[in-house]
Design a protein around this motif. Structure first.
Motif, mmCIF file in Angstrom:
data_model
loop_
_atom_site.group_PDB
_atom_site.id
_atom_site.type_symbol
_atom_site.label_atom_id
_atom_site.label_comp_id
_atom_site.label_asym_id
_atom_site.label_seq_id
_atom_site.Cartn_x
_atom_site.Cartn_y
_atom_site.Cartn_z
ATOM 1 N N LEU A 27 -2.922 -14.986 3.017
ATOM 2 C CA LEU A 27 -3.466 -16.231 3.536
ATOM 3 C C LEU A 27 -4.807 -15.988 4.230
ATOM 4 C CD1 LEU A 27 -2.966 -19.263 4.119
ATOM 5 C CD2 LEU A 27 -1.759 -18.555 6.189
ATOM 6 N N SER A 28 -5.865 -16.614 3.739
ATOM 7 C CA SER A 28 -7.155 -16.564 4.423
ATOM 8 C C SER A 28 -7.101 -17.521 5.605
ATOM 9 C CB SER A 28 -8.281 -16.979 3.476
ATOM 10 O OG SER A 28 -8.396 -16.064 2.406
ATOM 11 N N TRP A 29 -7.667 -17.088 6.731
ATOM 12 C CA TRP A 29 -7.606 -17.951 7.910
ATOM 13 C C TRP A 29 -8.919 -17.943 8.655
ATOM 14 C CZ3 TRP A 29 -3.759 -21.243 8.514
ATOM 15 C CH2 TRP A 29 -3.748 -22.014 9.674
ATOM 16 N N PRO A 30 -9.448 -19.123 9.006
ATOM 17 C CA PRO A 30 -8.878 -20.442 8.694
ATOM 18 C C PRO A 30 -9.045 -20.778 7.216
ATOM 19 C CG PRO A 30 -10.994 -20.697 9.763
ATOM 20 C CD PRO A 30 -10.681 -19.237 9.811
ATOM 21 N N ALA A 253 1.168 -10.651 10.949
ATOM 22 C CA ALA A 253 1.168 -9.982 9.648
ATOM 23 C C ALA A 253 2.087 -10.698 8.665
ATOM 24 C CB ALA A 253 1.590 -8.520 9.808
ATOM 25 N N ASN A 254 3.212 -11.222 9.155
ATOM 26 C CA ASN A 254 4.099 -12.019 8.310
ATOM 27 C C ASN A 254 3.479 -13.368 7.976
ATOM 28 O OD1 ASN A 254 7.151 -10.933 7.926
ATOM 29 N ND2 ASN A 254 6.269 -10.094 9.810
ATOM 30 N N PHE A 255 2.864 -13.997 8.966
ATOM 31 C CA PHE A 255 2.226 -15.298 8.773
ATOM 32 C C PHE A 255 1.146 -15.217 7.688
ATOM 33 C CE2 PHE A 255 -1.213 -18.277 9.801
ATOM 34 C CZ PHE A 255 -0.543 -19.479 9.976
ATOM 35 N N LEU A 256 0.349 -14.160 7.713
ATOM 36 C CA LEU A 256 -0.751 -14.010 6.756
ATOM 37 C C LEU A 256 -0.301 -13.465 5.402
ATOM 38 C CD1 LEU A 256 -3.517 -12.576 9.129
ATOM 39 C CD2 LEU A 256 -3.369 -14.892 8.199
ATOM 40 N N GLY A 257 0.917 -12.921 5.335
ATOM 41 C CA GLY A 257 1.431 -12.426 4.065
ATOM 42 C C GLY A 257 1.325 -10.933 3.872
ATOM 43 N N TYR A 258 0.883 -10.198 4.871
ATOM 44 C CA TYR A 258 0.802 -8.747 4.753
ATOM 45 C C TYR A 258 2.181 -8.097 4.825
ATOM 46 C CZ TYR A 258 -4.208 -9.363 5.487
ATOM 47 O OH TYR A 258 -5.516 -9.754 5.373
ATOM 48 N N LEU A 259 3.122 -8.784 5.415
ATOM 49 C CA LEU A 259 4.513 -8.352 5.469
ATOM 50 C C LEU A 259 5.405 -9.504 5.042
ATOM 51 C CD1 LEU A 259 4.688 -6.486 8.922
ATOM 52 C CD2 LEU A 259 4.709 -5.440 6.647
ATOM 53 N N SER A 260 6.597 -9.162 4.575
ATOM 54 C CA SER A 260 7.573 -10.191 4.222
ATOM 55 C C SER A 260 8.958 -9.714 4.625
ATOM 56 C CB SER A 260 7.535 -10.466 2.714
ATOM 57 O OG SER A 260 8.500 -11.427 2.358
ATOM 58 N N LEU A 261 9.546 -10.376 5.587
ATOM 59 C CA LEU A 261 10.883 -10.001 6.039
ATOM 60 C C LEU A 261 11.925 -10.231 4.949
ATOM 61 C CD1 LEU A 261 11.231 -11.405 9.674
ATOM 62 C CD2 LEU A 261 11.291 -9.012 8.979
ATOM 63 N N ASN A 262 12.931 -9.398 4.948
ATOM 64 C CA ASN A 262 14.110 -9.632 4.132
ATOM 65 C C ASN A 262 15.039 -10.523 4.961
ATOM 66 O OD1 ASN A 262 16.622 -9.548 2.841
ATOM 67 N ND2 ASN A 262 16.257 -7.489 2.060
ATOM 68 N N HIS A 263 15.149 -11.790 4.580
ATOM 69 C CA HIS A 263 15.881 -12.752 5.400
ATOM 70 C C HIS A 263 17.394 -12.696 5.205
ATOM 71 C CE1 HIS A 263 12.431 -14.569 7.233
ATOM 72 N NE2 HIS A 263 11.869 -14.820 6.061
ATOM 73 N N GLU A 264 17.877 -11.655 4.530
ATOM 74 C CA GLU A 264 19.320 -11.428 4.524
ATOM 75 C C GLU A 264 19.755 -10.778 5.830
ATOM 76 O OE1 GLU A 264 20.584 -9.260 1.136
ATOM 77 O OE2 GLU A 264 19.683 -10.634 -0.310
ATOM 78 N N PHE A 265 18.765 -10.306 6.600
ATOM 79 C CA PHE A 265 19.051 -9.597 7.846
ATOM 80 C C PHE A 265 18.378 -10.318 9.009
ATOM 81 C CE2 PHE A 265 19.035 -6.663 4.317
ATOM 82 C CZ PHE A 265 20.219 -5.956 4.481
ATOM 83 N N GLU A 266 19.018 -10.249 10.173
ATOM 84 C CA GLU A 266 18.501 -10.947 11.348
ATOM 85 C C GLU A 266 17.404 -10.147 12.029
ATOM 86 O OE1 GLU A 266 20.128 -13.276 15.351
ATOM 87 O OE2 GLU A 266 21.481 -11.960 14.207
ATOM 88 N N LEU A 267 16.335 -10.849 12.396
ATOM 89 C CA LEU A 267 15.250 -10.249 13.165
ATOM 90 C C LEU A 267 15.651 -10.287 14.634
ATOM 91 C CD1 LEU A 267 12.306 -9.193 13.390
ATOM 92 C CD2 LEU A 267 11.576 -11.587 13.543
ATOM 93 N N LEU A 268 16.051 -9.130 15.169
ATOM 94 C CA LEU A 268 16.510 -9.061 16.546
ATOM 95 C C LEU A 268 16.147 -7.684 17.100
ATOM 96 C CD1 LEU A 268 17.944 -11.076 18.393
ATOM 97 C CD2 LEU A 268 20.112 -9.969 17.829
ATOM 98 N N LEU A 269 15.826 -7.632 18.374
ATOM 99 C CA LEU A 269 15.278 -6.423 18.981
ATOM 100 C C LEU A 269 16.098 -5.176 18.694
ATOM 101 C CD1 LEU A 269 14.302 -7.817 22.513
ATOM 102 C CD2 LEU A 269 13.063 -8.015 20.353
ATOM 103 N N ASP A 270 17.433 -5.286 18.767
ATOM 104 C CA ASP A 270 18.276 -4.109 18.634
ATOM 105 C C ASP A 270 18.951 -3.998 17.271
ATOM 106 O OD1 ASP A 270 19.941 -6.272 18.931
ATOM 107 O OD2 ASP A 270 21.249 -5.348 20.445
#
Length: 289
Positions: A27-30, A253-270
């Motif tokens: 994603l180019s911004w703006p 980095a996720n917002f711009l598309g440089y990373l992509s989370l695997n949403h089968e797993f929860e994003l949590l600190l621990d």
């Protein structure tokens, strides 16, 4: 994006599903947007949302900040907010407008000939009008989304309404899709909201582009396993960032598309940080462009 097992996607007369888009968009911004879309409505930031949050008669309404919406935008239900968070973190989407007004063109010109304003009751509003930038295509793509609970889809009034929406938006080359609570999994909805929360102190996304690439490159080249705190902490220490700064940059980095989370797993600190490795080549190319 995963669908709940045995729950079919809503039928789509235009044949275009946002979830079917493939590739590695950055994603180019703006984003570069025309001042007005083909329908004559101004871009996000200047766009007037035709129904306010308080106009909602069902659901839990609210006003939510959106980078792609250019500020506060109204959602009429928790379901709409669920989809807003998905669109916000989807790098194919470059602009979000809610409560988008559509009307019958011939009826509009009839009122114009009579020197009269079209009555508000003759307008219908569409939940989301998304502007997409699809890699390999020179022009922007406009995509209308109606959000409805899955159990409402067999209601004749709802079906009639969706046919009206499709007939209206396809006149000017816009596609249309119905999305339900099954279009975005519970886990993805949670993860998207957390990513967005990490970005709450960000004023200028463009100024973070270089460090977002650094974060993505570090995480994608890290062969070790670990929790979110451990892996983001190691990357942050490498570049001299605090852990809070690291989470902020990770979210961008996720917002711009440089990373992509695997949403089968929860994003949590621990909990383990699971990232889609398919973005590594795109990050490497962006690093030296």
């Amino acid at each position: 994006m995963e669908y709940v097992e045995f729950v079919p996607r809503p039928e789509n007369e235009t044949g275009f599903y946002l979830a079917d888009l493939s590739g590695c968009p950055i994603l180019s911004w703006p984003p570069e947007l025309p001042k007005f879309d083909p329908r004559g409505h101004p871009a996000a930031g200047s766009f007037i949302h035709w129904k306010k949050a308080q106009d909602s008669k069902v659901g839990i309404p609210g006003n939510y900040f959106s980078f792609k919406g250019g500020g506060l935008i109204p959602c009429h239900s928790a379901l709409e907010h669920r989809h807003l968070s998905h669109f916000e973190m989807n790098p194919f989407v470059v602009e979000i407008r809610t409560q988008y007004p559509e009307w019958n063109s011939s009826l509009y010109w009839e009122y114009r000939k009579m020197g009269m304003r079209m009555p508000k009751r003759a307008l219908m509003t569409i939940d989301f009008l998304l502007t997409l930038k699809i890699p390999g295509r020179a022009s922007l793509h406009y995509h209308a989304v109606s959000t409805k609970p899955h159990e409402f889809l067999q209601n004749p009034a709802v079906q009639k309404r969706h046919k009206r929406e499709v007939a209206s938006v396809t006149l000017w080359g816009c596609t249309h899709e119905v999305m339900t609570q099954h279009s975005v999994t519970d886990m993805e909805a949670i993860n998207n909201c957390r990513l967005f929360e990490y970005m709450r102190e960000v004023d200028d996304i463009a100024s973070y582009r270089s460090v977002a690439i650094d974060m993505a490159t570090a995480l994608l080249s890290d062969p070790t396993t670990g929790t979110c705190d451990q892996k983001i902490g190691r990357a942050s220490k490498r570049f001299g960032w605090t852990l809070n700064e690291g989470y902020r940059i990770f979210a961008i980095a996720n917002f711009l598309g440089y990373l992509s989370l695997n949403h089968e797993f929860e994003l949590l600190l621990d909990k383990p940080l699971i990232i889609g490795k398919w973005m590594a080549r795109e990050v490497q190319g962006a690093k030296y462009e």
